[in-house]
Design a protein around this motif. Structure first.
Motif, PDB file in Angstrom:
ATOM      1  N   THR A 197       0.848  -1.203   0.000  1.00 48.13           N
ATOM      2  CA  THR A 197       0.000   0.000   0.000  1.00 48.13           C
ATOM      3  C   THR A 197       0.882   1.251   0.000  1.00 48.13           C
ATOM      4  O   THR A 197       1.902   1.305   0.694  1.00 48.13           O
ATOM      5  N   VAL A 198       0.478   2.271  -0.759  1.00 45.73           N
ATOM      6  CA  VAL A 198       1.214   3.521  -0.839  1.00 45.73           C
ATOM      7  C   VAL A 198       0.261   4.679  -0.553  1.00 45.73           C
ATOM      8  O   VAL A 198      -0.838   4.738  -1.108  1.00 45.73           O
ATOM      9  N   LYS A 199       0.682   5.610   0.308  1.00 49.31           N
ATOM     10  CA  LYS A 199      -0.141   6.757   0.677  1.00 49.31           C
ATOM     11  C   LYS A 199       0.652   8.053   0.463  1.00 49.31           C
ATOM     12  O   LYS A 199       1.883   8.072   0.599  1.00 49.31           O
ATOM     13  N   TYR A 200      -0.065   9.149   0.175  1.00 52.28           N
ATOM     14  CA  TYR A 200       0.569  10.435  -0.103  1.00 52.28           C
ATOM     15  C   TYR A 200      -0.090  11.545   0.720  1.00 52.28           C
ATOM     16  O   TYR A 200      -1.306  11.518   0.977  1.00 52.28           O
ATOM     17  N   ALA A 201       0.720  12.526   1.113  1.00 53.52           N
ATOM     18  CA  ALA A 201       0.194  13.693   1.828  1.00 53.52           C
ATOM     19  C   ALA A 201       1.142  14.871   1.676  1.00 53.52           C
ATOM     20  O   ALA A 201       2.364  14.701   1.711  1.00 53.52           O
ATOM     21  N   PRO A 202       0.590  16.091   1.506  1.00 51.28           N
ATOM     22  CA  PRO A 202       1.435  17.291   1.394  1.00 51.28           C
ATOM     23  C   PRO A 202       1.760  17.866   2.761  1.00 51.28           C
ATOM     24  O   PRO A 202       0.998  17.726   3.723  1.00 51.28           O
ATOM     25  N   PHE A 203       2.908  18.530   2.826  1.00 49.96           N
ATOM     26  CA  PHE A 203       3.292  19.298   4.020  1.00 49.96           C
ATOM     27  C   PHE A 203       4.039  20.514   3.520  1.00 49.96           C
ATOM     28  O   PHE A 203       5.145  20.396   2.992  1.00 49.96           O
ATOM     29  N   TRP A 204       3.420  21.676   3.672  1.00 53.34           N
ATOM     30  CA  TRP A 204       3.998  22.905   3.154  1.00 53.34           C
ATOM     31  C   TRP A 204       4.531  23.752   4.304  1.00 53.34           C
ATOM     32  O   TRP A 204       3.940  23.805   5.384  1.00 53.34           O
ATOM     33  N   VAL A 205       5.643  24.436   4.034  1.00 55.82           N
ATOM     34  CA  VAL A 205       6.274  25.293   5.047  1.00 55.82           C
ATOM     35  C   VAL A 205       6.623  26.637   4.410  1.00 55.82           C
ATOM     36  O   VAL A 205       7.045  26.700   3.254  1.00 55.82           O
ATOM     37  N   ARG A 206       6.423  27.688   5.173  1.00 55.42           N
ATOM     38  CA  ARG A 206       6.842  29.024   4.724  1.00 55.42           C
ATOM     39  C   ARG A 206       7.261  29.838   5.944  1.00 55.42           C
ATOM     40  O   ARG A 206       6.924  29.510   7.086  1.00 55.42           O
ATOM     41  N   THR A 207       7.999  30.905   5.685  1.00 53.13           N
ATOM     42  CA  THR A 207       8.320  31.842   6.754  1.00 53.13           C
ATOM     43  C   THR A 207       7.122  32.753   6.987  1.00 53.13           C
ATOM     44  O   THR A 207       6.230  32.864   6.145  1.00 53.13           O
TER      45      THR A 207
END
Length: 214
Positions: A90-100
């Motif tokens: 099984t393969v799963k995906y998720a975004p994680f965004w970072v900014r100042t």
């Protein structure tokens, strides 16, 4: 019998004259010195500067920038993985965004070793992370030309890193909220995951450590 004052002898006169001249010279020196002191005026100029420390602050998003928040070890953001019903391959995906944040320096982001509450389950998982700029966080982001923060191109089990491994690649984050660093996480279960994991669960936590550039 009255005594008369002795008339100065001729040989005493030069010495007396010299003493008088010395005293007069000394008075002249003192007088000149005093005169210079009395005539001197003073004035001063001053310069001043105030120094303020810079700021470096980051925030993160798990819904592709719809909302942003400060996250901590005590209150981390929960990845938007569709993470139920994991099974071998099984393969799963998720975004994680970072900014100042606004009025912040730029810097670098370094993904730290994941921690978890189930060592056996962690041994059966691998993950990869890429930095991307457009599109959706899914399998299409993990191409041969992608910017890999963790892992490499190839099948997840082959190109991924063990959940307990330490990544070595860092990536930048722009100053003053001017650009977002978009990370896409891929987590997969090994094909040889043991049956003993059935019905089990794991909570994995990743820290993205941000360091200012100056």
């Amino acid at each position: 019998m009255m005594r008369h004052a002795r008339e100065p002898r001729a040989e005493d006169r030069p010495h007396r004259f010299a003493r008088v001249r010395a005293i007069l010279a000394g008075g002249l020196v003192l007088g000149v010195g005093g005169s210079l002191t009395m005539a001197a005026w003073t004035d001063s100029e001053f310069g001043q500067a105030t120094f303020t420390a810079s700021s470096f602050n980051t925030e993160s998003s798990i819904n592709t920038g719809s909302t942003w928040a400060d996250s901590t070890a005590v209150a981390p953001l929960v990845f938007a993985f569709s993470a139920a019903a994991m099974s071998p391959t099984t393969v799963k995906y998720a975004p994680f965004w970072v900014r100042t944040k606004t009025v912040s320096l730029d810097g670098t982001l370094s993904l730290q070793t994941a921690t978890s509450n189930n060592t056996a389950f962690a041994a059966a998982l691998k993950y990869r992370v890429v930095r991307y700029s457009t599109g959706t966080c899914d399998s299409s982001q993990f191409s041969a030309g992608a910017v890999y923060i963790v892992g490499a191109a190839g099948l997840p089990a082959a190109g991924g890193a063990a959940l307990t491994s330490t990544p070595t690649v860092s990536t930048g984050v722009a100053a003053n909220q001017s650009a977002v660093t978009q990370l896409c996480f891929e987590v997969s279960m090994n094909a040889d995951a043991p049956n003993t994991l059935q019905g089990g669960s794991i909570t994995a936590t990743w820290e993205v450590k941000a360091t200012s550039s100056s």
